[in-house]
Design a protein around this motif. Sequence first.
Motif, mmCIF file in Angstrom:
data_model
loop_
_atom_site.group_PDB
_atom_site.id
_atom_site.type_symbol
_atom_site.label_atom_id
_atom_site.label_comp_id
_atom_site.label_asym_id
_atom_site.label_seq_id
_atom_site.Cartn_x
_atom_site.Cartn_y
_atom_site.Cartn_z
ATOM 1 N N UNK B 173 80.640 21.689 26.892
ATOM 2 C CA UNK B 173 80.880 20.398 27.537
ATOM 3 C C UNK B 173 79.625 19.558 27.604
ATOM 4 N N UNK B 174 79.854 18.263 27.708
ATOM 5 C CA UNK B 174 78.755 17.304 27.637
ATOM 6 C C UNK B 174 77.654 17.550 28.638
ATOM 7 N N UNK B 175 78.011 17.904 29.880
ATOM 8 C CA UNK B 175 76.955 17.997 30.895
ATOM 9 C C UNK B 175 75.997 19.145 30.619
ATOM 10 N N UNK B 177 75.123 20.199 27.472
ATOM 11 C CA UNK B 177 74.252 19.682 26.417
ATOM 12 C C UNK B 177 73.233 18.706 27.006
ATOM 13 N N UNK B 178 73.693 17.833 27.904
ATOM 14 C CA UNK B 178 72.792 16.846 28.493
ATOM 15 C C UNK B 178 71.654 17.535 29.249
ATOM 16 N N UNK B 179 71.975 18.609 29.974
ATOM 17 C CA UNK B 179 70.941 19.328 30.717
ATOM 18 C C UNK B 179 69.957 19.994 29.754
ATOM 19 N N UNK B 180 70.489 20.541 28.647
ATOM 20 C CA UNK B 180 69.609 21.182 27.665
ATOM 21 C C UNK B 180 68.654 20.160 27.048
ATOM 22 N N UNK B 181 69.206 18.988 26.707
ATOM 23 C CA UNK B 181 68.363 17.953 26.110
ATOM 24 C C UNK B 181 67.298 17.486 27.105
ATOM 25 N N UNK B 182 67.658 17.478 28.401
ATOM 26 C CA UNK B 182 66.692 17.069 29.425
ATOM 27 C C UNK B 182 65.599 18.120 29.613
ATOM 28 N N UNK B 183 65.764 19.275 28.964
ATOM 29 C CA UNK B 183 64.737 20.301 29.033
ATOM 30 C C UNK B 183 64.942 21.325 30.128
ATOM 31 N N UNK B 184 66.144 21.389 30.706
ATOM 32 C CA UNK B 184 66.401 22.370 31.764
ATOM 33 C C UNK B 184 66.337 23.784 31.192
ATOM 34 N N UNK B 192 73.328 26.308 37.714
ATOM 35 C CA UNK B 192 73.756 25.019 38.264
ATOM 36 C C UNK B 192 74.993 24.487 37.548
ATOM 37 N N UNK B 193 75.044 24.700 36.233
ATOM 38 C CA UNK B 193 76.098 24.030 35.483
ATOM 39 C C UNK B 193 77.249 24.944 35.069
ATOM 40 N N UNK B 196 79.127 27.463 38.738
ATOM 41 C CA UNK B 196 80.077 26.809 39.647
ATOM 42 C C UNK B 196 81.372 26.398 38.962
ATOM 43 N N UNK B 197 81.338 26.276 37.630
ATOM 44 C CA UNK B 197 82.532 25.836 36.926
ATOM 45 C C UNK B 197 83.394 26.983 36.423
#
Lengths: 250, 286, 333
Positions: B173-175, B177-184, B192-193, B196-197
Motif C-alpha cells: 500500500x501507498x503509505x 512505500x511513502x514511509x520507505x521513501x521518506x527514509x523510515x 507503525x504502519x 496496527x493494520x
Amino acid sequence: MSTPVVELEGIVVTYRTGLLGGEGFDAVRDVSLSIGEGETVGLVGESGSGKTTLGRVCLGLQRPTKGTMRFGGDPFGGLRQRRGQLSIVLQHPEWALNPRLRCGASVEEPLLVLGVGSGERKQRVAAMLDNVGLDAGFVSRYPGQLSGGQRQRVAIARALVTQPRFIVFDEAVSALDVSVQAQVLNLIADLQKEHGFGALFISHDLAATRYLSHRIAVMYKGEIVEDAPSETFYGTPDHPYSRALMSAIA
Amino acid sequence: MTALAAIRVRLGRLLREDGLSFFGLIMLVLLVLLGLVGPYLPIGDPTRIGAGPRLSPPSWVFPFGTDELGRSYLPRVVEGIRATFLLSVVAVVITAVIGTMLGMLAGYFRGFSDHLVARGADILFAFPAIIVGLLVAAVVGPGQISAIAVISIATIPLFIRVVRSVTLGVSGRGFVTAAEVAGASSGRVMLVHILPNITGAVVVQLTYAMSIGIIIESALSYLGLGVQPPQASLGSLLREGSAYLTIAPWLVLSAGAVLSVAIMSVNLVGDAVRDGLEPLKGRLLT
Amino acid sequence: MSKGSASALVEIDDLVIAYDTPAGPIRGLDGARLAIGQGETLAIVGESGSGKTTLGMAAGRLLPPEARAESGRITVDGVDVVGAGNEELRALRRDRLGFIFQNPMSALDPTMRIGRQVARAIGGNPAVETIAALLRRAELDDPDRVVGAFPHELSGGMAQRVVIAMAIARKPKLIVADEPTASLDASIREKVMVTLGKLRGETGASLVILSHDLRLIARHADRVAVMYGGRVVEVGETATVLEQPAHPYTRALIAAAAGNEKPGQRLEPILGTPPVLTARCEACAYEPRCNFAEPVCATTRPEERDVAGRGAVCHFAESVLTRAGSQREAGAR
C-alpha cells in the motif's frame, strides 16, 4: 543550467523469474532520462511498459541491473542517507495514508524520521496543511473521515513537508473525479512554482500529464520511444505509439 | 473508522441481533469468571480425599457427585476449567506474539527469510499435534510446559501464514512505500504502519487458536501428557471419569459437557468476531 | 425526457432510491427521470456520488441490499423492475439485459476456462464453433486459443472483449456498461469502444455507458444525460449538450477536464463537494457550487424544461447557454 536533480544513464532493470534466475525479463531497457530542478517530466505508457519500475529506480527503491543513477550530480547512495530529499505520491487515495494514524501524524512522519524537533515539527505540519488548502482541524482527523481529494491533499502535504528536491507522482490523480482532479493538478503546479522541486509524473492519462508536465517521455515495452516538450503533445508527436495514445484524447 | 472500532461496533450489533453468538459470549464470560474466582467459591476443596462416599451420584451436597477417592467433583471441574483455560490462553498468547513477529518479518522482507519461515510453518503444520505431543513429552517429560509447547507448535503456523499474507498485502500500500521513501527504518515501518493494520487478522486467528488450544490441552491431559495429578484439567477429569463410565457416568458427563460448552462458546464468539471483520461478505455490490 | 416517446425501451420516472446507513437514509436518486430509446447509445456522466451508477444498476435491480426504491417507477422493456418478482427479474436479467463492468478481471471467474464461462452466458450446450464465433464477433484475434485460456492468461483488453461477448451472447435489448474502458490502457480504449459500438449495432440493443470520460462520450454516444444530486440535470444530443451546455454543472465538468485546454491554459476545478441528500432536495442541488446561482435557486426546486432542443433542470438555463460561448476565454483568466 544547473545539474539535474535526477540523472539516469543506460538504466536496465531485469527481473529474474524463478528462484534461481532462469529466464530474465527486461522491465526497463537502456533508459536515459534527466529531470532538472523545478521541472516536471511526464512519463506515460500502458501498464507493463516499465514506467512504475523506472519511477522506483528514481527513488532508489529498485536497484538497476545496469546503468548509473546520479542524484544532484552525486552517486545515489542509500535511502536513509537521502531522507528528506525524496518523496512519493501514489494512486489509490484509500491506501495513500495509514488508516490508523491521524493525518497530522502522517504528515509529520518524514520530519520525525529526519530528526526535526517536536516544536518545529508541529509548526511545519500546520504550515504545510495550510499550503495544500486544508485547515488545522485536519491534523486530528483520520483518513477514513476524508474524501478522496482531501486524502490526496494530505498525501501531497506529507510528500512536501521536508522540502524535498524530487517527488514522484505515480498515477496520483487517476482515481479522482474530474472536478477534484483539476483541483489537485492545479495544486501540484502551484506548489512546484513555490517550492521548485523536480518531479516525475507517471500516468497512463496523457491529458492530465500533458497539462502538468514540461516534458513528456513516452514509454513502450521498457524503452522511452519519445521524449519531447509537452507542447508537442498538443500537436502531432513523432512516434506511432505516441500518436496511438493521442487518439484517445484528440 | 479504525479496524478495532469497527470490530467493537459490529460485534456489539451482531451480538444484539444474533442470539446464538450472544449465548456463546455469556457462556464464555461465565466460564472464565468461574475459572478466575473458582478457588474462592464455597464449593469445597478439589483435592480433599474422602470428603464424601466414593463414586456417589449427584446430590445437593455434591452437585456433580464424587470420584473414586471420594473427592467432590464440582470443585474439581471448576479447577479443570481454570487449568485448561489458563494453559490455553498462556500458550496461545505466546504463540500469537512469536507467530505475528515471524509472519510480519517474512511478509515484509520476503526473499530468503520468507522461504525459511513459510516452509518452516508448512513443516510444523504437517505434523499431527498428538505425535508432536508424544515427542515433546518424551524429551521434556509430561506436564504444563510440554502442553504449552505442543499448543504453540500446533497453532503457530496459523499465525505465520495469515500474518504473512496480510503483511504482503499491507506492504504494497501507498503509505508503506511513502514511509520507505521518506527514509523510515524497517522497524518503524513494521511497528507503525504494518502492525496496527493487521491486528484484525491476528484477533481472528486468536479465536481459532484458542479453540484448538483447548482441544489439544484436553487431549494431552486425557493421554496423561499434560497436567499431572493431583491437579485437574478438563482432559484429565475425562480420563479419570472414563474408568468408571458404566457405574458413575456423571463424572464423564459433567466434565465432557463443560468442555463442549467451552469449545462451542469460543467458536461462537470467534465466528461473531470474524463476521464483524468481514462485513462486506455476501454483498452483491460494494 | 425530451424524447420520451412510445418507442422508449427504458422509462425511469421520478425514481427515488435511498440507501440505509447507520446515520439514516441517504438518497442515491432524488426523482430521476430518463427515457432510453430503442437502439440508441446513451451516456450517463457525473461525479462519483451523482447517482449515475445507482441509475445504471437500477435497470437490473443490481443494487446492494440496503438500497430501497422509495417512490417512482423504472420499466425495462415493459417490465416494472421495482415491482417484479424474483423469477421475472431473473428472466429479465438473463434474456434482455447485458452488463459490462469496469474491471473485466473481476467479472470473470478466475478458476474457469473462458470457453465454459462464455458457454454459460450463451446458455444450453453450445458447440465450440458457436463460442469461437461469438468471440470472433467481439474481435478477439485468436478465439480458439482464448476458449481454452484462463482469465489471468488474457490481457485487460482481451478480457474486456470476452466480457462484451458474454454480455451480447443472448441478444439483449439493453446493455449497461459501467466505465467499460477505465481499467484499460489508453492506446486500446478506442478500439474496444469501437467493437462495443459495432456489436450494439448488430444486435440492435440500446447501450448505456456510465462514464466520466467526456472525450470518450463525445465520440461514441448519441445522447448524453448529465447527473447531479441524484437527478438527470441535462439530457440531449451529444453534440448539443457538450458543445453548448445549458446547465452550469455540464459547463463546469467540461471546463475541469484536462484535454481540451490549450498549452499553458489553466483548468477550472469545480469547488466544493457533491451534496449528500438525506431527503428530497427542495432547492437546486447544484446551487452551493454554481457560478450562476440567484437567490431563487436556494429556495425552489427546478423542474425539467425544454431548452434549445434538450432537457435541462436549471432556472437560468437560457443565460447559461448564451454565456457558454465565452467559456474558454473565462477559463484563460
